[in-house]
Design an enzyme around this catalytic site. Structure first.
Site, PDB file in Angstrom:
ATOM      1  CD  GLN A  36     -23.191 -23.893   6.301  1.00 22.26           C
ATOM      2  OE1 GLN A  36     -24.630 -24.133   6.853  1.00 22.26           O
ATOM      3  NE2 GLN A  36     -22.322 -22.690   7.027  1.00 22.26           N
ATOM      4  CG  HIS A  56     -18.131 -26.884  -8.467  1.00 20.15           C
ATOM      5  ND1 HIS A  56     -18.415 -28.054  -9.353  1.00 20.15           N
ATOM      6  CD2 HIS A  56     -17.155 -26.805  -7.467  1.00 20.15           C
ATOM      7  CE1 HIS A  56     -17.683 -28.646  -8.074  1.00 20.15           C
ATOM      8  NE2 HIS A  56     -17.361 -27.850  -7.009  1.00 20.15           N
ATOM      9  CG  ASP A  69     -15.811 -28.590  -4.929  1.00 19.93           C
ATOM     10  OD1 ASP A  69     -16.777 -28.727  -4.393  1.00 19.93           O
ATOM     11  OD2 ASP A  69     -14.920 -28.513  -5.395  1.00 19.93           O
ATOM     12  CG  ASN A 183     -31.309 -23.935   8.388  1.00 19.84           C
ATOM     13  OD1 ASN A 183     -31.977 -23.407   9.696  1.00 19.84           O
ATOM     14  ND2 ASN A 183     -30.957 -23.262   7.812  1.00 19.84           N
ATOM     15  CD  GLU A 184     -30.908 -19.667   8.327  1.00 19.66           C
ATOM     16  OE1 GLU A 184     -30.432 -19.514   7.507  1.00 19.66           O
ATOM     17  OE2 GLU A 184     -30.083 -19.589   9.928  1.00 19.66           O
ATOM     18  CD  GLU A 392     -28.055 -22.473  11.611  1.00 25.20           C
ATOM     19  OE1 GLU A 392     -27.445 -21.170  11.773  1.00 25.20           O
ATOM     20  OE2 GLU A 392     -28.583 -22.957  10.445  1.00 25.20           O
TER      21      GLU A 392
END
Length: 499
Positions: A36, A56, A69, A183-184, A392
């Site tokens: 991210q 993509h 990207d 994570n999650e 979070e």
């Protein structure tokens, strides 16, 4: 006389505003994830991840047709991010390591020295500035080559994850004291392999997501046992996301049962095998999936069970629970009269929002601070008060530097967390805002802004600018107290300063 006056004044503040002071050892931080923010998707030997391939090849799946990207270009601009972390005064920085940046194919026989150096430099710079690194090993960016083997539905992927974890421990465990395996996992499995909304885009809910879940939980436990037997110089946990599920009508038994079922089958799916006294999946989850499987002409349950040895190995395999929480839903039963096989049907609830709850930019996120307190108390009672780090919690908007709605959101949720700590003795040890900066929000692309720092994604320079929330959070950390100015009825004064 003056001392007596100050004592009475302090008592007055505590009784009118509550005790808003945090323990001295409480830790405040911020969170990010590699895909991210980093960019550099193919820089200096990095391999492809499933999110590279997904974004993509399926631009229509991303709301603004963007990719990660370049993202926030933190791969090239981490020193700027470090300066912002120092200004905030955070105690820890939770970030993730990109598996394909250090092991481009996913296999241990191909190491990328540049990727190792990148994360080594980050860790060293954090420590030199007295900021603890909290490292997430897997935040959704599986090496693309491993997905060709079936990804997390293939039990053998767990062995490759253990190799990857062992490699990270060998390089960084003497410096990193806080580790998170996954994570999650619910998002990894349900959204990636069940609903097909996230990478790798597998749409096979009620089957592939449960196969994924078993692999992830076993992989987590193996890494935990490895860490404790071979390294054991820090803490290792897992981060699980959940809303709070509130009965739509607390006087209707069916709604109360539905809300509890949602907690057990969505959060408990992951937490129960690790943190409960007896381990394994929740009984309600096993029973419902088995019964619905048989009703839909399967020869047995669609949920792959654990062996007795696996139950024992998974149970207790965490030093802390990482909790990601954003919002609350109202819940009532829904039997979904359809032959469709899905996790949603297995859970069998309807999720709604109260139209009076304040909204955010994300349609799924409503501002309900009291939900966090209820969730924390439920976890305490269900799992014998485990050590919790809120890894979070954050608020999305359209962007802009005067982010007063974010300040109010954070103040409300932090206050709710502190109330659970003080009045119910919930064992919360730390809290992290999502996110340090505006970033690439998966299928929402750049349309949601969660950051304390603004980034103009139309500017290739990706300049970071502090929002009002920066100084709110900085001041809170500095005094370890929620400013009284943030409470209901008091004005919030915007302030933007920076080094």
């Amino acid at each position: 006389m003056i001392l007596l006056f100050l004592a009475f004044f302090s008592l007055f503040l505590q009784t009118t505003l509550g005790n808003n002071v945090f323990p001295d050892d409480f830790l405040f931080g911020v969170s990010t994830s590699a895909y991210q923010i980093e960019g550099g998707w193919n820089a200096n030997g990095k391999g492809e991840s499933i999110w590279d391939v997904f974004s993509h090849n399926n631009p229509d799946k991303i709301i603004d047709n963007s990719t990660g990207d370049v993202a926030a270009d933190s791969y090239h601009q981490f020193r700027e991010d470090l300066a912002n972390l120092i200004y905030l005064g955070v105690h820890f920085y939770r970030f993730s390591i990109s598996w394909p940046r250090v092991l481009p194919t996913g296999f241990i026989n191909h190491v990328n020295p540049d990727g190792v150096k990148y994360y080594s430099d980050i860790i060293d710079q954090l420590l030199s500035n007295k900021i603890e690194p909290m490292v997430t090993m897997y935040n959704w960016d599986l090496p693309a080559m491993l997905q060709e083997l079936g990804g997390w539905t293939n039990p053998n992927i767990g062995s490759y994850f253990v190799d990857y974890a062992d490699f990270l421990f060998s390089k960084f465990s003497h410096k990193v004291k806080y580790w998170i395996t996954f994570n999650e996992p619910g998002e990894i499995c349900e959204t990636g392999y069940g609903l097909g909304l996230n990478a790798p885009g597998i749409n096979m809910s009620g089957i592939a997501d449960y196969l994924c879940g078993k692999t992830v939980l076993l992989s987590h436990s193996k890494v935990y046992r490895l860490y404790k037997s071979k390294y054991n110089n820090g803490k290792l946990g897992i981060s699980i996301s959940t809303p709070w599920y509130e009965p739509k009508n607390k006087n209707v038994k069916a709604d109360v049962k539905a809300a509890e079922r949602a907690m057990q089958m969505e959060f408990g799916w992951w937490a129960h095998p690790i943190f409960s006294r007896h381990g394994d999946y929740p009984d309600i989850m096993k029973d419902r999936i088995k019964n619905l499987s048989l009703a839909n002409n399967f020869t047995g349950t669609r949920l792959p069970y654990f062996s007795k040895d696996e139950i024992k190995r998974i149970r207790g395999s965490a030093d802390f629970l990482g909790l990601n929480h954003y919002t609350t839903y109202l819940v009532s039963p829904n039997d979904y009269n359809t032959n469709l096989t899905s996790h949603v049907k297995d859970v069998g609830v309807k999720k709604e929002i109260d139209p009076k709850w304040p909204a955010s930019k994300a349609r799924w996120l409503k501002v309900v601070p009291w939900g966090l307190e209820k969730l924390l108390i439920w976890i305490k009672n269900e799992y014998n008060n485990p050590c919790i780090y809120i890894t979070e919690n954050g608020y999305p908007d359209d962007g802009g530097l005067l982010d007063m709605d974010r300040v109010r959101y954070l103040a409300g949720y932090i206050k709710s967390m502190l109330k659970a700590m003080q009045e119910s003795q919930v064992n919360v040890k730390g809290y992290a805002v999502w996110s340090l900066m505006d970033n690439w929000e998966w299928i929402d692309g750049f349309t949601l802004k969660f950051g304390l720092y603004q980034i103009d994604y139309d500017d290739c320079a990706r300049i970071r600018k502090p929002k009002s929330s920066v100084n709110f959070y900085r001041d809170l950390i500095h005094v370890m107290e929620i400013p009284a100015i943030c409470f209901e009825g008091a004005p919030v004064i915007p302030k933007i300063e920076h080094i």
